[in-house]
Motif scaffolding. Sequence first.
Motif, PDB file in Angstrom:
ATOM      1  N   UNK A 217      11.342  25.184  24.009  1.00  0.00           N
ATOM      2  CA  UNK A 217      11.868  24.031  24.741  1.00  0.00           C
ATOM      3  C   UNK A 217      13.103  24.417  25.550  1.00  0.00           C
ATOM      4  N   UNK A 218      13.976  25.212  24.951  1.00  0.00           N
ATOM      5  CA  UNK A 218      15.177  25.632  25.673  1.00  0.00           C
ATOM      6  C   UNK A 218      14.831  26.598  26.805  1.00  0.00           C
ATOM      7  N   UNK A 219      13.847  27.450  26.591  1.00  0.00           N
ATOM      8  CA  UNK A 219      13.410  28.341  27.664  1.00  0.00           C
ATOM      9  C   UNK A 219      12.914  27.544  28.863  1.00  0.00           C
ATOM     10  N   UNK A 223      14.538  27.627  32.556  1.00  0.00           N
ATOM     11  CA  UNK A 223      13.708  27.879  33.743  1.00  0.00           C
ATOM     12  C   UNK A 223      13.892  26.776  34.768  1.00  0.00           C
ATOM     13  N   UNK A 224      13.979  25.523  34.308  1.00  0.00           N
ATOM     14  CA  UNK A 224      14.174  24.398  35.234  1.00  0.00           C
ATOM     15  C   UNK A 224      15.543  24.490  35.886  1.00  0.00           C
ATOM     16  N   UNK A 229      18.753  25.921  40.713  1.00  0.00           N
ATOM     17  CA  UNK A 229      19.802  26.696  41.362  1.00  0.00           C
ATOM     18  C   UNK A 229      19.254  27.524  42.519  1.00  0.00           C
ATOM     19  N   UNK A 230      17.958  27.817  42.497  1.00  0.00           N
ATOM     20  CA  UNK A 230      17.347  28.566  43.593  1.00  0.00           C
ATOM     21  C   UNK A 230      16.974  27.675  44.771  1.00  0.00           C
ATOM     22  N   UNK A 231      16.517  26.448  44.470  1.00  0.00           N
ATOM     23  CA  UNK A 231      15.948  25.619  45.533  1.00  0.00           C
ATOM     24  C   UNK A 231      16.588  24.249  45.671  1.00  0.00           C
ATOM     25  N   UNK A 232      17.302  23.790  44.645  1.00  0.00           N
ATOM     26  CA  UNK A 232      17.733  22.403  44.642  1.00  0.00           C
ATOM     27  C   UNK A 232      19.121  22.085  45.152  1.00  0.00           C
ATOM     28  N   UNK A 337      18.974  19.155  36.018  1.00  0.00           N
ATOM     29  CA  UNK A 337      19.760  20.227  35.392  1.00  0.00           C
ATOM     30  C   UNK A 337      19.875  19.925  33.902  1.00  0.00           C
ATOM     31  N   UNK A 338      18.782  20.126  33.132  1.00  0.00           N
ATOM     32  CA  UNK A 338      18.757  19.685  31.733  1.00  0.00           C
ATOM     33  C   UNK A 338      19.701  20.482  30.840  1.00  0.00           C
TER      34      UNK A 338
END
Length: 386
Positions: A217-219, A223-224, A229-232, A337-338
């Motif tokens: 779940x943390x992974x 990843x989210x 950070x790459x696209x948002x 950004x969870x």
Amino acid sequence: MTEIEPFPVSIPEHDLADLRARLDHVRLPEAETVPDGTQGIGLARLQNLLAAWRQHDWRSLEQRWNAIPHYRTRLDGLDIAFWHVRSPEPDAFPLVLTHGWPGSVLEFESVIGPLTDPVAHGGSAADAFDVVVPALPGFGFSERPAEVGWTPGRTAQAWADLMTRLGYERFGAHGGDWGAFVSTELARLAPERVAALHLTMPIASPLPEDVATADAAEQAMIAKRDMFMMTGPTHVIVQGMLPQTLGYSLLDSPAGLAAWLSEALVAFSDTRPEAGGGVSVAQQVDDIALYWFTGTGASAARWYWEAVRWTPRSAEAQNAQAVTVPTAFTLFPGEPFPVAKRWAERRYQNLISWNEMTYGGHYAGWEQPGLLVSELRNAFRQARIR
């Protein structure tokens, strides 16, 4: 002015006429060359949004706005506008609600009634609040700063002074987005006054060892966050570096303002049909029109310029700024950004509630007002007991 004065809202008719003329003569680019949204808000979506704005009834919004007691007072050299609604219940608990970007105090419009008068909305008198909803400096009808330094920390001090001026020694605080930063700082600044804290966006990050030991779940959360950070965070980068350059377009072009705000209003909400579809077009247009008529596109953008120079960047630095007041979290799945519970509880050291919702996104007051009301009632029940 150190006194508190009523501040009814009334936009001059010539400003409405100017907007109508601008909307009738917008210049739009050709359609995007990809269908997946990676080039930004699509032409068809913006055209639909502008069509809705042309039909928007600002005077009706003014009537709604002025039906809520609205005031202005000077805090730390700046005129701050705020809604202040006292409950009919004599034992109501004071609560300050703080919005973020690209939102506004309108995020909380639908929850004020149930919070202040729960009996009239099917609730218990024991859950009543006196509600204070200030507009951040440079947002809405609060004055636009003419100097640097209006960070979340300085704003938190202004909020503490505002609550003193309103006669509230002890109170609760809630926030999301920048409101989460301000409310966190308020709890750190005045822990003896902030009886409890409720946030929809924990200000916490994983340590390197958290990344190394992350479960499935943390992974997924990491990843989210990495994908975001790459696209948002285009808005963070641009507003954090060049808010003035961007501001010329936001102040001069209603199409530019609508595209910029709507991009984030949709991207960070839970748009699944079963979740209610996210922030509605009507809610978006209300918010966009508020930014337009108050001329706050640039001043709101400068919050990022200020904050990126003020905010602790590392998890270690964040954790060093510990929060000791009782803290409750409500987490929505659309949050871009969870945060995992074990990351948050290092910084928020008196965690009393951690509730993960099935539906909803970054804008709880617009997307899931009923859930937000329920969560706020639950979060502050123990804080009322002293």
